[in-house]
Design a protein around this motif. Structure first.
Motif, PDB file in Angstrom:
ATOM      1  N   ARG A   8       0.730  -0.826   0.172  1.00  0.00           N
ATOM      2  CA  ARG A   8       0.296  -0.069   0.311  1.00  0.00           C
ATOM      3  C   ARG A   8       1.233   1.015  -0.142  1.00  0.00           C
ATOM      4  O   ARG A   8       1.717   1.145   1.035  1.00  0.00           O
ATOM      5  N   ARG A   9       0.304   2.445  -1.039  1.00  0.00           N
ATOM      6  CA  ARG A   9       0.776   3.630  -0.965  1.00  0.00           C
ATOM      7  C   ARG A   9       0.185   4.364  -0.959  1.00  0.00           C
ATOM      8  O   ARG A   9      -0.479   4.252  -2.218  1.00  0.00           O
ATOM      9  N   GLY A  10      -0.192   5.336  -0.186  1.00  0.00           N
ATOM     10  CA  GLY A  10      -0.989   6.256   0.251  1.00  0.00           C
ATOM     11  C   GLY A  10      -2.417   5.754   0.013  1.00  0.00           C
ATOM     12  O   GLY A  10      -2.427   4.889   0.550  1.00  0.00           O
ATOM     13  N   ALA A  11      -2.940   6.062  -1.219  1.00  0.00           N
ATOM     14  CA  ALA A  11      -4.110   5.844  -1.160  1.00  0.00           C
ATOM     15  C   ALA A  11      -4.257   4.702  -2.517  1.00  0.00           C
ATOM     16  O   ALA A  11      -5.573   4.388  -2.496  1.00  0.00           O
ATOM     17  N   LEU A  51       1.363 -14.631 -14.944  1.00  0.00           N
ATOM     18  CA  LEU A  51       1.713 -13.118 -14.543  1.00  0.00           C
ATOM     19  C   LEU A  51       0.394 -12.145 -14.298  1.00  0.00           C
ATOM     20  O   LEU A  51      -0.628 -11.963 -15.191  1.00  0.00           O
ATOM     21  N   PHE A  52       0.729 -11.964 -13.285  1.00  0.00           N
ATOM     22  CA  PHE A  52      -1.213 -10.907 -12.530  1.00  0.00           C
ATOM     23  C   PHE A  52      -1.099  -9.684 -12.221  1.00  0.00           C
ATOM     24  O   PHE A  52      -0.058  -9.738 -10.969  1.00  0.00           O
ATOM     25  N   GLY A  53      -1.877  -8.679 -11.590  1.00  0.00           N
ATOM     26  CA  GLY A  53      -1.560  -7.505 -10.950  1.00  0.00           C
ATOM     27  C   GLY A  53      -2.399  -6.939 -10.707  1.00  0.00           C
ATOM     28  O   GLY A  53      -3.417  -7.079 -11.922  1.00  0.00           O
ATOM     29  N   ASN A  54      -3.341  -6.102  -9.895  1.00  0.00           N
ATOM     30  CA  ASN A  54      -3.918  -5.585  -9.653  1.00  0.00           C
ATOM     31  C   ASN A  54      -3.954  -4.009  -8.958  1.00  0.00           C
ATOM     32  O   ASN A  54      -2.993  -4.393  -8.195  1.00  0.00           O
ATOM     33  N   LEU A  55      -4.796  -3.478  -8.753  1.00  0.00           N
ATOM     34  CA  LEU A  55      -4.509  -1.813  -8.624  1.00  0.00           C
ATOM     35  C   LEU A  55      -5.775  -1.268  -7.592  1.00  0.00           C
ATOM     36  O   LEU A  55      -6.604  -1.134  -8.445  1.00  0.00           O
ATOM     37  N   ILE A  56      -6.192  -0.772  -6.745  1.00  0.00           N
ATOM     38  CA  ILE A  56      -7.446  -0.196  -6.130  1.00  0.00           C
ATOM     39  C   ILE A  56      -6.579   0.415  -5.329  1.00  0.00           C
ATOM     40  O   ILE A  56      -5.301   1.297  -4.619  1.00  0.00           O
ATOM     41  N   VAL A  57      -7.418   1.933  -6.416  1.00  0.00           N
ATOM     42  CA  VAL A  57      -6.718   3.283  -5.153  1.00  0.00           C
ATOM     43  C   VAL A  57      -9.049   3.945  -5.120  1.00  0.00           C
ATOM     44  O   VAL A  57      -9.558   3.803  -4.908  1.00  0.00           O
ATOM     45  N   HIS A  58      -8.445   4.342  -3.804  1.00  0.00           N
ATOM     46  CA  HIS A  58      -9.319   4.726  -2.715  1.00  0.00           C
ATOM     47  C   HIS A  58      -9.116   6.239  -3.360  1.00  0.00           C
ATOM     48  O   HIS A  58      -8.892   7.125  -2.742  1.00  0.00           O
ATOM     49  N   ALA A  59     -11.031   6.255  -3.816  1.00  0.00           N
ATOM     50  CA  ALA A  59     -11.066   7.625  -4.230  1.00  0.00           C
ATOM     51  C   ALA A  59     -11.117   8.781  -3.461  1.00  0.00           C
ATOM     52  O   ALA A  59     -11.127   9.679  -3.487  1.00  0.00           O
ATOM     53  N   SER A  60     -12.129   8.099  -2.968  1.00  0.00           N
ATOM     54  CA  SER A  60     -12.849   8.387  -1.030  1.00  0.00           C
ATOM     55  C   SER A  60     -12.480   7.402   0.088  1.00  0.00           C
ATOM     56  O   SER A  60     -12.787   6.312  -0.721  1.00  0.00           O
ATOM     57  N   ASP A  61     -13.975   8.368   0.924  1.00  0.00           N
ATOM     58  CA  ASP A  61     -14.095   6.892   1.887  1.00  0.00           C
ATOM     59  C   ASP A  61     -15.034   6.036   0.993  1.00  0.00           C
ATOM     60  O   ASP A  61     -15.728   4.448   1.890  1.00  0.00           O
ATOM     61  N   ARG A  62     -16.331   6.670  -0.286  1.00  0.00           N
ATOM     62  CA  ARG A  62     -16.943   5.765  -0.403  1.00  0.00           C
ATOM     63  C   ARG A  62     -16.647   5.366  -1.639  1.00  0.00           C
ATOM     64  O   ARG A  62     -17.425   3.547  -2.193  1.00  0.00           O
ATOM     65  N   TRP A  63     -16.068   5.649  -2.737  1.00  0.00           N
ATOM     66  CA  TRP A  63     -15.797   5.569  -3.921  1.00  0.00           C
ATOM     67  C   TRP A  63     -14.367   4.384  -4.201  1.00  0.00           C
ATOM     68  O   TRP A  63     -13.293   5.127  -3.207  1.00  0.00           O
ATOM     69  N   ARG A  64     -14.362   3.497  -4.604  1.00  0.00           N
ATOM     70  CA  ARG A  64     -12.804   2.398  -4.763  1.00  0.00           C
ATOM     71  C   ARG A  64     -12.369   2.654  -6.598  1.00  0.00           C
ATOM     72  O   ARG A  64     -13.634   2.522  -7.101  1.00  0.00           O
ATOM     73  N   LEU A  65     -11.797   2.998  -7.402  1.00  0.00           N
ATOM     74  CA  LEU A  65     -11.335   1.953  -8.697  1.00  0.00           C
ATOM     75  C   LEU A  65      -9.933   0.631  -8.400  1.00  0.00           C
ATOM     76  O   LEU A  65      -9.445   1.117  -7.744  1.00  0.00           O
TER      77      LEU A  65
END
Length: 86
Positions: A8-11, A51-65
């Motif tokens: 995890r790094r930042g959001a 090979l695989f990868g996944n990225l989740i960005v926490h855009a806000s408390d309710r939204w994730r990309l």
């Protein structure tokens, strides 16, 4: 065999990994056709790598990309040899 790393790094949360699979199967069968006997030897092989990868960005408390990628290579082989006895 599966191995992965995550962090995890930042959001952002990330995951990256690899998957390897190998299997060989040998089989012997006999078929009786009343006047003859057929003996068969079969060999089957499977090799797989990914090979695989996944990225989740926490855009806000309710939204994730979330997004991910996977590359896979499969190889299957088969061999058969038969003998007939009459």
């Amino acid at each position: 065999i599966e191995a992965w790393l995550s962090g995890r790094r930042g959001a952002a949360e990330w995951l990256a990994g690899t998957f390897l699979f190998s299997e060989d199967v040998d089989a012997r069968t006999g078929t009786n056709l009343s006047s003859s006997l057929i003996l068969s030897d079969q060999r089957f092989g499977t090799r797989s790598a990914a090979l695989f990868g996944n990225l989740i960005v926490h855009a806000s408390d309710r939204w994730r990309l979330s997004g991910g990628l996977r590359w896979t290579r499969d190889r299957k082989t088969s061999e058969s040899e038969s003998n007939s006895l009459t």
